[in-house]
Motif scaffolding. Structure first.
Motif, PDB file in Angstrom:
ATOM      1  N   GLY A 191       0.812  -1.207   0.000  1.00 45.15           N
ATOM      2  CA  GLY A 191       0.000   0.000   0.000  1.00 45.15           C
ATOM      3  C   GLY A 191       0.846   1.258   0.000  1.00 45.15           C
ATOM      4  O   GLY A 191       0.535   2.242  -0.687  1.00 45.15           O
ATOM      5  N   CYS A 192       1.922   1.236   0.763  1.00 46.50           N
ATOM      6  CA  CYS A 192       2.847   2.367   0.802  1.00 46.50           C
ATOM      7  C   CYS A 192       3.471   2.588  -0.575  1.00 46.50           C
ATOM      8  O   CYS A 192       3.513   3.728  -1.070  1.00 46.50           O
ATOM      9  CB  CYS A 192       3.933   2.117   1.834  1.00 46.50           C
ATOM     10  N   LEU A 193       3.921   1.515  -1.206  1.00 52.66           N
ATOM     11  CA  LEU A 193       4.541   1.631  -2.522  1.00 52.66           C
ATOM     12  C   LEU A 193       3.560   2.152  -3.564  1.00 52.66           C
ATOM     13  O   LEU A 193       3.911   3.005  -4.387  1.00 52.66           O
ATOM     14  CB  LEU A 193       5.104   0.277  -2.960  1.00 52.66           C
ATOM     15  N   ALA A 194       2.339   1.646  -3.528  1.00 50.29           N
ATOM     16  CA  ALA A 194       1.327   2.120  -4.485  1.00 50.29           C
ATOM     17  C   ALA A 194       1.082   3.611  -4.309  1.00 50.29           C
ATOM     18  O   ALA A 194       0.960   4.363  -5.280  1.00 50.29           O
ATOM     19  CB  ALA A 194       0.035   1.334  -4.305  1.00 50.29           C
ATOM     20  N   GLY A 195       1.020   4.053  -3.052  1.00 43.56           N
ATOM     21  CA  GLY A 195       0.810   5.469  -2.775  1.00 43.56           C
ATOM     22  C   GLY A 195       1.958   6.328  -3.258  1.00 43.56           C
ATOM     23  O   GLY A 195       1.745   7.408  -3.822  1.00 43.56           O
ATOM     24  N   LEU A 196       3.187   5.858  -3.064  1.00 42.58           N
ATOM     25  CA  LEU A 196       4.353   6.605  -3.523  1.00 42.58           C
ATOM     26  C   LEU A 196       4.358   6.724  -5.047  1.00 42.58           C
ATOM     27  O   LEU A 196       4.687   7.786  -5.595  1.00 42.58           O
ATOM     28  CB  LEU A 196       5.637   5.919  -3.046  1.00 42.58           C
ATOM     29  N   ALA A 197       4.002   5.639  -5.717  1.00 41.61           N
ATOM     30  CA  ALA A 197       3.949   5.671  -7.179  1.00 41.61           C
ATOM     31  C   ALA A 197       2.880   6.636  -7.672  1.00 41.61           C
ATOM     32  O   ALA A 197       3.103   7.426  -8.596  1.00 41.61           O
ATOM     33  CB  ALA A 197       3.697   4.266  -7.722  1.00 41.61           C
ATOM     34  N   THR A 198       1.717   6.595  -7.034  1.00 41.76           N
ATOM     35  CA  THR A 198       0.624   7.496  -7.423  1.00 41.76           C
ATOM     36  C   THR A 198       1.024   8.946  -7.195  1.00 41.76           C
ATOM     37  O   THR A 198       0.780   9.814  -8.045  1.00 41.76           O
ATOM     38  CB  THR A 198      -0.647   7.151  -6.640  1.00 41.76           C
ATOM     39  N   ASP A 199       1.660   9.217  -6.063  1.00 43.87           N
ATOM     40  CA  ASP A 199       2.114  10.571  -5.764  1.00 43.87           C
ATOM     41  C   ASP A 199       3.171  11.049  -6.758  1.00 43.87           C
ATOM     42  O   ASP A 199       3.336  12.256  -6.974  1.00 43.87           O
ATOM     43  CB  ASP A 199       2.686  10.656  -4.346  1.00 43.87           C
ATOM     44  N   ALA A 200       3.884  10.102  -7.357  1.00 50.79           N
ATOM     45  CA  ALA A 200       4.906  10.433  -8.351  1.00 50.79           C
ATOM     46  C   ALA A 200       4.315  10.568  -9.752  1.00 50.79           C
ATOM     47  O   ALA A 200       5.058  10.662 -10.741  1.00 50.79           O
ATOM     48  CB  ALA A 200       6.006   9.374  -8.339  1.00 50.79           C
ATOM     49  N   GLY A 201       2.985  10.536  -9.837  1.00 48.55           N
ATOM     50  CA  GLY A 201       2.319  10.736 -11.114  1.00 48.55           C
ATOM     51  C   GLY A 201       2.110   9.468 -11.920  1.00 48.55           C
ATOM     52  O   GLY A 201       1.805   9.523 -13.116  1.00 48.55           O
ATOM     53  N   LEU A 202       2.232   8.323 -11.269  1.00 48.95           N
ATOM     54  CA  LEU A 202       2.070   7.031 -11.937  1.00 48.95           C
ATOM     55  C   LEU A 202       0.836   6.329 -11.379  1.00 48.95           C
ATOM     56  O   LEU A 202       0.300   6.734 -10.343  1.00 48.95           O
ATOM     57  CB  LEU A 202       3.321   6.173 -11.736  1.00 48.95           C
ATOM     58  N   ASP A 203       0.403   5.274 -12.030  1.00 45.48           N
ATOM     59  CA  ASP A 203      -0.729   4.497 -11.530  1.00 45.48           C
ATOM     60  C   ASP A 203      -0.198   3.412 -10.609  1.00 45.48           C
ATOM     61  O   ASP A 203       0.268   2.366 -11.053  1.00 45.48           O
ATOM     62  CB  ASP A 203      -1.509   3.877 -12.698  1.00 45.48           C
ATOM     63  N   GLY A 204      -0.260   3.675  -9.317  1.00 43.98           N
ATOM     64  CA  GLY A 204       0.340   2.777  -8.350  1.00 43.98           C
ATOM     65  C   GLY A 204      -0.224   1.375  -8.375  1.00 43.98           C
ATOM     66  O   GLY A 204       0.517   0.397  -8.293  1.00 43.98           O
ATOM     67  N   LYS A 205      -1.529   1.264  -8.534  1.00 44.84           N
ATOM     68  CA  LYS A 205      -2.172  -0.055  -8.528  1.00 44.84           C
ATOM     69  C   LYS A 205      -1.715  -0.894  -9.716  1.00 44.84           C
ATOM     70  O   LYS A 205      -1.376  -2.076  -9.569  1.00 44.84           O
ATOM     71  CB  LYS A 205      -3.692   0.110  -8.543  1.00 44.84           C
ATOM     72  N   VAL A 206      -1.680  -0.276 -10.886  1.00 41.97           N
ATOM     73  CA  VAL A 206      -1.247  -0.991 -12.094  1.00 41.97           C
ATOM     74  C   VAL A 206       0.227  -1.371 -11.996  1.00 41.97           C
ATOM     75  O   VAL A 206       0.621  -2.488 -12.349  1.00 41.97           O
ATOM     76  CB  VAL A 206      -1.508  -0.130 -13.344  1.00 41.97           C
ATOM     77  N   LEU A 207       1.044  -0.447 -11.489  1.00 43.91           N
ATOM     78  CA  LEU A 207       2.476  -0.733 -11.369  1.00 43.91           C
ATOM     79  C   LEU A 207       2.746  -1.879 -10.412  1.00 43.91           C
ATOM     80  O   LEU A 207       3.631  -2.704 -10.648  1.00 43.91           O
ATOM     81  CB  LEU A 207       3.232   0.504 -10.901  1.00 43.91           C
ATOM     82  N   LEU A 208       1.993  -1.927  -9.316  1.00 42.19           N
ATOM     83  CA  LEU A 208       2.160  -3.031  -8.362  1.00 42.19           C
ATOM     84  C   LEU A 208       1.915  -4.374  -9.030  1.00 42.19           C
ATOM     85  O   LEU A 208       2.637  -5.344  -8.794  1.00 42.19           O
ATOM     86  CB  LEU A 208       1.201  -2.865  -7.184  1.00 42.19           C
ATOM     87  N   GLN A 209       0.890  -4.429  -9.866  1.00 39.85           N
ATOM     88  CA  GLN A 209       0.595  -5.671 -10.582  1.00 39.85           C
ATOM     89  C   GLN A 209       1.719  -6.010 -11.553  1.00 39.85           C
ATOM     90  O   GLN A 209       2.147  -7.166 -11.664  1.00 39.85           O
ATOM     91  CB  GLN A 209      -0.734  -5.539 -11.327  1.00 39.85           C
ATOM     92  N   SER A 210       2.224  -4.987 -12.245  1.00 36.15           N
ATOM     93  CA  SER A 210       3.310  -5.209 -13.202  1.00 36.15           C
ATOM     94  C   SER A 210       4.586  -5.666 -12.505  1.00 36.15           C
ATOM     95  O   SER A 210       5.355  -6.457 -13.051  1.00 36.15           O
ATOM     96  CB  SER A 210       3.586  -3.915 -13.978  1.00 36.15           C
TER      97      SER A 210
END
Length: 201
Positions: free
Chosen positions: A131-150
């Motif tokens: 959850g922390c990683l997804a949030g950091l990715a989203t805050d960085a302008g990326l789709d955290g949920k999709v990136l976590l799956q990738s």
């Protein structure tokens, strides 16, 4: 011929954190393309004689804290000497960075790397938590949920393993490690030499 620099690191390294933004700025200044290679430093240590922090002699551990404080103050960068979530595995964060590079390119991966490093050393966040990683990715302008799956795919794991193998082949034994023109530079305190090497490319 493109000017490039291999950048080996583990995302939970305080030394990589202290050097990351300066390294990125130097690469931009000199028109150098970064080949971002998060790797498993535990495996690198196992073949290079390195020890995880907890197994190092007390005097080495104590001096590490002195140096971190010095560099934090010298650079004006916030750094918690003993963060709440450290030691922490960097595997999930490293694979998220790789997934970001594959999907969005090096610049996005570098931006995410900086955010992950700050999360550990300045923001008291747990980068082993999905959850922390997804949030950091989203805050960085990326789709955290999709990136976590990738990040949880065989292709990303293969790149992570390949980065680690390349680090070992390049005689890496610590982080951060920069390779410019076939020459290795260990540590954020070698960035002056990295800059000189950039100027010769």
């Amino acid at each position: 011929m493109a000017k490039t620099c291999d950048y080996f690191f583990t995302p939970q390294s305080p030394w990589a954190y202290l050097g990351h933004e300066r390294f990125a700025a130097l690469a931009k200044q000199y028109g150098v393309q970064i080949s971002i290679k998060p790797c498993d430093m535990g495996k690198v240590f196992s073949v290079s004689g390195g020890l995880p922090l907890a197994k190092r002699a007390p005097q080495r551990q104590a001096y590490r804290l002195v140096e971190l404080k010095r560099w934090s103050e010298h650079l004006g960068m916030p750094l918690n000497l003993q963060p709440k979530f450290f030691p922490v595995s960097g595997d999930a964060a490293a694979k998220l960075i790789i997934a970001a590079r594959i999907a969005h390119g090096t610049e996005a991966a570098m931006r995410l790397t900086g955010a992950i490093m700050r999360a550990v050393w300045a923001e008291e966040k747990n980068i082993a938590d999905a959850g922390c990683l997804a949030g950091l990715a989203t805050d960085a302008g990326l789709d955290g949920k999709v990136l976590l799956q990738s990040a949880d795919t065989a292709a990303v794991q293969q790149e992570y393993d390949r980065n680690t193998d390349e680090a070992i082949a390049a005689n890496v034994f610590g982080a951060p490690w920069y390779v410019v023109g076939g020459e290795g530079f260990w540590g954020q305190d070698r960035l002056d030499f990295v800059e000189r090497a950039f100027g010769k490319l």
